[in-house]
Each structure stands twice: as structure tokens, then as C-alpha cells.
Scaffold this motif. Sequence first.
Motif, PDB file in Angstrom:
ATOM      1  N   GLU A 148       0.803  -1.224  -0.037  1.00 59.74           N
ATOM      2  CA  GLU A 148       0.102  -0.047  -0.113  1.00 59.74           C
ATOM      3  C   GLU A 148       0.916   1.291  -0.051  1.00 59.74           C
ATOM      4  N   SER A 150      -0.092   5.405   0.083  1.00 57.95           N
ATOM      5  CA  SER A 150      -1.093   6.548   0.234  1.00 57.95           C
ATOM      6  C   SER A 150      -0.574   7.734   0.591  1.00 57.95           C
ATOM      7  N   ARG A 244       1.436  13.978   4.696  1.00 53.05           N
ATOM      8  CA  ARG A 244       1.593  12.641   4.901  1.00 53.05           C
ATOM      9  C   ARG A 244       1.778  11.586   3.742  1.00 53.05           C
ATOM     10  N   GLU A 246       2.309   7.424   3.533  1.00 54.93           N
ATOM     11  CA  GLU A 246       2.595   6.102   4.161  1.00 54.93           C
ATOM     12  C   GLU A 246       2.812   4.996   3.130  1.00 54.93           C
ATOM     13  N   PHE A 248       3.579   0.863   3.122  1.00 56.76           N
ATOM     14  CA  PHE A 248       3.510  -0.413   3.779  1.00 56.76           C
ATOM     15  C   PHE A 248       3.955  -1.563   2.767  1.00 56.76           C
ATOM     16  N   THR A 253       7.158  -0.796   7.463  1.00 61.63           N
ATOM     17  CA  THR A 253       6.256   0.580   6.874  1.00 61.63           C
ATOM     18  C   THR A 253       7.112   1.877   7.129  1.00 61.63           C
ATOM     19  N   ALA A 254       6.866   2.670   6.213  1.00 60.74           N
ATOM     20  CA  ALA A 254       7.605   4.164   6.536  1.00 60.74           C
ATOM     21  C   ALA A 254       6.478   5.088   6.471  1.00 60.74           C
ATOM     22  N   ALA A 255       6.541   6.040   7.159  1.00 62.44           N
ATOM     23  CA  ALA A 255       5.862   7.176   7.179  1.00 62.44           C
ATOM     24  C   ALA A 255       6.539   8.630   7.424  1.00 62.44           C
ATOM     25  N   THR A 257       6.189  12.407   7.335  1.00 65.17           N
ATOM     26  CA  THR A 257       5.156  13.323   7.557  1.00 65.17           C
ATOM     27  C   THR A 257       5.803  14.835   7.709  1.00 65.17           C
ATOM     28  N   ASP A 262       9.799   8.252   9.474  1.00 65.98           N
ATOM     29  CA  ASP A 262       9.796   7.316  10.592  1.00 65.98           C
ATOM     30  C   ASP A 262       9.489   6.044   9.853  1.00 65.98           C
ATOM     31  N   ALA A 263      10.535   5.119   9.935  1.00 61.85           N
ATOM     32  CA  ALA A 263      10.621   3.771   9.332  1.00 61.85           C
ATOM     33  C   ALA A 263      10.735   2.691  10.350  1.00 61.85           C
TER      34      ALA A 263
END
Length: 333
Positions: A148, A150, A244, A246, A248, A253-255, A257, A262-263
Motif C-alpha cells: 500500500e 497512500s 503525509r 505512508e 506499507f 512501514t515508512a511514514a 510526515t 519514521d521507518a
Amino acid sequence: MTKLKVAMIGLGMAAGHHARALLDLSDRIECVAAFSPTATRREAFAAEYPIPVTGDLDAIFADKAIEAVLILTPPSSHLELVQRCATAKKHILLEKPLDISFERSEAIVRAATDAGVLLAMVLQNRFRSAALKLDEIVRSGRLGQLIEASAAIRNWRPQSYYDVEGRGTMARDGGGVLLTQGIHTIDLLLSFAGSPKDVSAFVRTSPIHSMETEDLVTATFTYENGAIGTLNATTCAYPGLPERIELFGTKGTAAFTGAKLDAAFTDGTTITEGGEKSGSGAGANPMAFGHEMHRALIENFVDAIRNGAPLRVTGEDALKAHRFIAEILAASR
């Protein structure tokens, strides 16, 4: 090596960030002319920046010493200015978006390619340290197979922003939140995950704004590898939230922002990057951020011209974002 001589065309909202970046790079680049057809804008710019101003656009294109042009004008003027640059064999740094329609945007990329001049895009978020680190993570395969990808762009613009003549109209801007605000994050999303397909969307103009184009969008889509994604874009989210992204994957997971990444990975390792206090354009003041990313972008542009370095954001890259935006709008209809 002699300094690269450039000119600025357009002294509106974005001109200050570019001027400060150019002055930071004065050991490598010299802005010899800054054009506006409006005397008051020229006077205000000249009072703040030690850069020569001019009301003579033809002289910029005729000056063979000027190797590159920064086009910072409203989107509806871009194609004709790019064509003049291409004819004059001047490299181009173009403010987003490419233009007000996909057809005109394609023509811009084609004009630069046919003339053999560089076309770089002002999609400066690519130069955030967190974005550079996330690009490295994705390319290295540390997230595994993407399942994913997004994005959310939840900005705030008061009605006074859209009361400026032409803003948020098809004739001048070519669209609303997607093309004007969202394209920065859309460009990043596509650079990480590839081009979406099978798009479904809801597109609205909310009761918050009186405007011609959209200020509220939700879309869902898939990618070539089977991953899915969503996009939410708005200028209705008071007082404005950081954008943001994101991602997956099967291994983590990596975000991303605002300016921070932050991964976390299934092997127990984590990565944090960025978080610079560079400000944000998410709120009522769209230029409330530093010029550091513009400086990095312009430095990449100079390196490409002088040393043949690859451009980090090309016209072709921007065209992918334009195509996706066109697909969202078509799906909503």
C-alpha cells in the motif's frame, strides 16, 4: 568555471524563495535580470534583493549570455514562455504545475526535448532530507514488496486566498487543490510507488470556499505491482496539517510526515530522518517555509547544466503527476 547567468520571469509569490536561493549560490550563479510587467512588483523586489529588475521580456530572450531562465509566472503562461526559451536555447527551471491542461503540459515537455534544453521542475519537496532517505530505502528494497502507498494533503486556505483574481480558476491555474497544492505530495508519492491505475474518486467544492475548482478530493487506486492506495487532498483542513505519505511493505512501514521520516522494519531496525524546522505551507500562508529546498533544487539545476548531473525532478516526472490528476478528475465525473 564562469558563473551561470540566469534570469527570473515573474515576481509573484514564489520569487522571494528563488531570489534568496540564488543569492546563497552567488559563487556559482548570477541572476542578471528579474522580469515583471508590473512596475510596483519590480520596485518591491528591487528594494529587497540586490538583483537587477527589468520590464523588457524580449531583452531576456535576446541576451545570449543568459543560459537559463526561471519561469515563476501563473500556470496559464507557461507553454508560451517555455517555447520562447526553447527557441532561444535557454535551459528552463519551471514552477509547478507544468501548465493548465495535460495537452499543454505535454507540449512543454516536447518543446524542451526537441530543442535539446534542460527542463527542471520546482517540486522542491524531493529535496527534503527525509524524502531523500525514503527514496534510498525504497530503492534498496528494505520495505520489501509494496502493498500500500497512500498520501494525505490536508491544507488550509481562507477564502481571501481564492479572492485573488484568477486563483483557483481553470483559466489561470488549471485546477484547484490537486494541481496547485497537492502536486508536490503527489509527485513524491509517484516517485516512491510508481504510477497508479484503476482510479476511482470523489471530487468536490466544499461550502467553505466560493471558487470554481475543487478543494476536497478522495481517490482510491491500484499500482502496477498490485499494491493499493488512497489520496486525500483538501484546502479545508483548518489550520493546516503536515502532508503525509505512508508506505506499507512486506518487510516494513515508512511514514513521511511533513519534514520527518519514521521507518520500522520486521528485522527490528528503525530509521528516523529529518524533522528540520523549515516551516510548512499547509496553513493560511502558503510560503511559510524556508528556502533551503529551493537552494538544493537550483544547485541540482546548475550541476545538470555545468556537469551533466541528472536532474532530480524533470518535466517527464511532473507529467506523471499531471496524468494522475487528470485521471482522478475524469474518474470523479
